[in-house]
Design a protein around this motif. Structure first.
Motif, PDB file in Angstrom:
ATOM      1  N   GLY A  49      42.505  49.638  48.808  1.00  0.00           N
ATOM      2  CA  GLY A  49      41.900  50.957  48.688  1.00  0.00           C
ATOM      3  C   GLY A  49      41.879  51.431  47.251  1.00  0.00           C
ATOM      4  N   ALA A  50      41.524  50.566  46.317  1.00  0.00           N
ATOM      5  CA  ALA A  50      41.512  50.920  44.903  1.00  0.00           C
ATOM      6  C   ALA A  50      40.648  52.161  44.681  1.00  0.00           C
ATOM      7  CB  ALA A  50      40.985  49.751  44.074  1.00  0.00           C
ATOM      8  N   GLU A  78      29.532  43.163  38.739  1.00  0.00           N
ATOM      9  CA  GLU A  78      28.237  42.517  38.950  1.00  0.00           C
ATOM     10  C   GLU A  78      27.205  43.542  39.386  1.00  0.00           C
ATOM     11  OE1 GLU A  78      29.648  38.251  40.761  1.00  0.00           O
ATOM     12  OE2 GLU A  78      29.951  40.028  42.025  1.00  0.00           O
ATOM     13  N   VAL A  79      25.933  43.206  39.147  1.00  0.00           N
ATOM     14  CA  VAL A  79      24.823  43.995  39.668  1.00  0.00           C
ATOM     15  C   VAL A  79      24.107  43.127  40.684  1.00  0.00           C
ATOM     16  CG1 VAL A  79      22.665  45.171  39.154  1.00  0.00           C
ATOM     17  CG2 VAL A  79      24.575  45.324  37.561  1.00  0.00           C
ATOM     18  N   ILE A  87      32.092  46.030  42.105  1.00  0.00           N
ATOM     19  CA  ILE A  87      33.347  45.842  41.381  1.00  0.00           C
ATOM     20  C   ILE A  87      34.324  45.200  42.355  1.00  0.00           C
ATOM     21  CG2 ILE A  87      35.237  46.977  40.157  1.00  0.00           C
ATOM     22  CD1 ILE A  87      33.264  49.269  39.538  1.00  0.00           C
ATOM     23  N   SER A  88      34.908  44.052  41.960  1.00  0.00           N
ATOM     24  CA  SER A  88      35.837  43.361  42.847  1.00  0.00           C
ATOM     25  C   SER A  88      36.970  42.747  42.033  1.00  0.00           C
ATOM     26  CB  SER A  88      35.117  42.280  43.662  1.00  0.00           C
ATOM     27  OG  SER A  88      34.560  41.307  42.803  1.00  0.00           O
ATOM     28  N   ALA A  89      38.074  42.484  42.723  1.00  0.00           N
ATOM     29  CA  ALA A  89      39.232  41.856  42.078  1.00  0.00           C
ATOM     30  C   ALA A  89      40.156  41.319  43.153  1.00  0.00           C
ATOM     31  CB  ALA A  89      39.975  42.853  41.197  1.00  0.00           C
ATOM     32  N   GLU A  90      41.075  40.462  42.700  1.00  0.00           N
ATOM     33  CA  GLU A  90      42.074  39.935  43.614  1.00  0.00           C
ATOM     34  C   GLU A  90      43.391  39.793  42.875  1.00  0.00           C
ATOM     35  OE1 GLU A  90      42.863  36.217  46.689  1.00  0.00           O
ATOM     36  OE2 GLU A  90      41.070  36.231  45.453  1.00  0.00           O
ATOM     37  N   ARG A  91      44.448  40.276  43.516  1.00  0.00           N
ATOM     38  CA  ARG A  91      45.800  40.117  42.978  1.00  0.00           C
ATOM     39  C   ARG A  91      46.566  39.263  43.967  1.00  0.00           C
ATOM     40  NH1 ARG A  91      48.182  45.370  42.403  1.00  0.00           N
ATOM     41  NH2 ARG A  91      47.177  45.459  40.388  1.00  0.00           N
ATOM     42  N   ASN A  92      47.055  38.116  43.515  1.00  0.00           N
ATOM     43  CA  ASN A  92      47.786  37.197  44.386  1.00  0.00           C
ATOM     44  C   ASN A  92      49.254  37.580  44.468  1.00  0.00           C
ATOM     45  OD1 ASN A  92      45.505  35.555  44.901  1.00  0.00           O
ATOM     46  ND2 ASN A  92      45.779  34.594  42.900  1.00  0.00           N
ATOM     47  N   LYS A  93      49.866  37.209  45.584  1.00  0.00           N
ATOM     48  CA  LYS A  93      51.295  37.433  45.756  1.00  0.00           C
ATOM     49  C   LYS A  93      52.063  36.542  44.793  1.00  0.00           C
ATOM     50  CE  LYS A  93      53.164  38.016  49.936  1.00  0.00           C
ATOM     51  NZ  LYS A  93      53.491  37.727  51.342  1.00  0.00           N
ATOM     52  N   GLU A  94      53.214  37.021  44.408  1.00  0.00           N
ATOM     53  CA  GLU A  94      54.095  36.236  43.551  1.00  0.00           C
ATOM     54  C   GLU A  94      54.639  35.056  44.354  1.00  0.00           C
ATOM     55  OE1 GLU A  94      57.907  37.428  40.980  1.00  0.00           O
ATOM     56  OE2 GLU A  94      56.338  38.952  41.070  1.00  0.00           O
ATOM     57  N   ARG A 114      34.176  47.012  45.958  1.00  0.00           N
ATOM     58  CA  ARG A 114      33.506  48.304  46.092  1.00  0.00           C
ATOM     59  C   ARG A 114      32.079  48.146  45.590  1.00  0.00           C
ATOM     60  NH1 ARG A 114      36.790  52.862  46.163  1.00  0.00           N
ATOM     61  NH2 ARG A 114      34.858  53.876  46.749  1.00  0.00           N
ATOM     62  N   ARG A 115      31.145  48.787  46.289  1.00  0.00           N
ATOM     63  CA  ARG A 115      29.727  48.746  45.915  1.00  0.00           C
ATOM     64  C   ARG A 115      29.203  50.157  45.776  1.00  0.00           C
ATOM     65  NH1 ARG A 115      28.827  44.298  50.185  1.00  0.00           N
ATOM     66  NH2 ARG A 115      28.757  42.428  48.899  1.00  0.00           N
ATOM     67  N   PHE A 116      28.344  50.350  44.761  1.00  0.00           N
ATOM     68  CA  PHE A 116      27.727  51.645  44.514  1.00  0.00           C
ATOM     69  C   PHE A 116      26.242  51.435  44.261  1.00  0.00           C
ATOM     70  CE2 PHE A 116      32.091  51.752  43.081  1.00  0.00           C
ATOM     71  CZ  PHE A 116      32.581  52.902  43.667  1.00  0.00           C
ATOM     72  N   ARG A 117      25.418  52.157  45.023  1.00  0.00           N
ATOM     73  CA  ARG A 117      23.966  52.088  44.790  1.00  0.00           C
ATOM     74  C   ARG A 117      23.666  52.978  43.594  1.00  0.00           C
ATOM     75  NH1 ARG A 117      20.409  49.838  47.444  1.00  0.00           N
ATOM     76  NH2 ARG A 117      21.572  49.815  49.393  1.00  0.00           N
TER      77      ARG A 117
END
Length: 157
Positions: A49-50, A78-79, A87-94, A114-117
């Motif tokens: 929920g960033a 990205e467009v 806008i996307s990202a990934e944080r991996n577990k330690e 997340r996407r924004f028109r």
């Protein structure tokens, strides 16, 4: 934040999230009608929920996303389809070692997307992005407002 009782011990500092819609067909549980991105268990709920702010200035649309602990290489901007900002990202577990004993895990991991028109006046070919102190800033310049062509018509008679 909820206050959870664990056995007979009361933990006022617990960060376990209470989902009031868990188990409902429209809630965020596994039986939800709406698919989740990367799951919504307590392990990924905070990161998934960033929070993203979007403000419009006279010159541009500015998006600010909190992405603490991520490197710029782990974030994608990205467009899509010419006018959808993604806008996307990934944080991996330690990585867990067999010899480690974890007493508490509060940092979140997982994915977010997340996407924004974007409005028609967005100059998508001039988008820029920067990251500083865990905040991603995406700037989408705007086209100048076109002044209407006014042609004066001479009145005869």
């Amino acid at each position: 934040m909820s206050l959870i009782r664990r056995g007979s011990a009361f933990d006022p500092f617990s960060l376990d999230l209470w989902d009031p819609f868990q188990g409902f067909p429209f809630g965020s549980g596994s039986s939800s009608l709406f698919p989740s991105f990367g799951g919504t268990n307590s392990e990924t709920a905070a990161f998934a929920g960033a929070r993203i702010d979007w403000k419009e200035t006279p010159e541009a649309h500015v998006f600010k996303a909190d992405v603490p602990g991520l490197k710029k290489e782990e974030v994608k901007v990205e467009v899509e389809d010419g006018n959808v900002l993604q806008i996307s990202a990934e944080r991996n577990k330690e990585q867990e070692e067999k010899t480690d004993t974890w007493h508490r895990v509060e940092r979140s991991s997982g994915k977010f997307l997340r996407r924004f028109r974007l409005p028609e006046n967005a100059k998508t070919e001039q988008i820029s992005a920067s990251m500083e102190n865990g905040v991603l800033t995406v700037t989408v310049p705007k086209e100048e407002a076109k002044k209407p062509d006014v042609k004066s018509i001479q009145i005869s008679g």
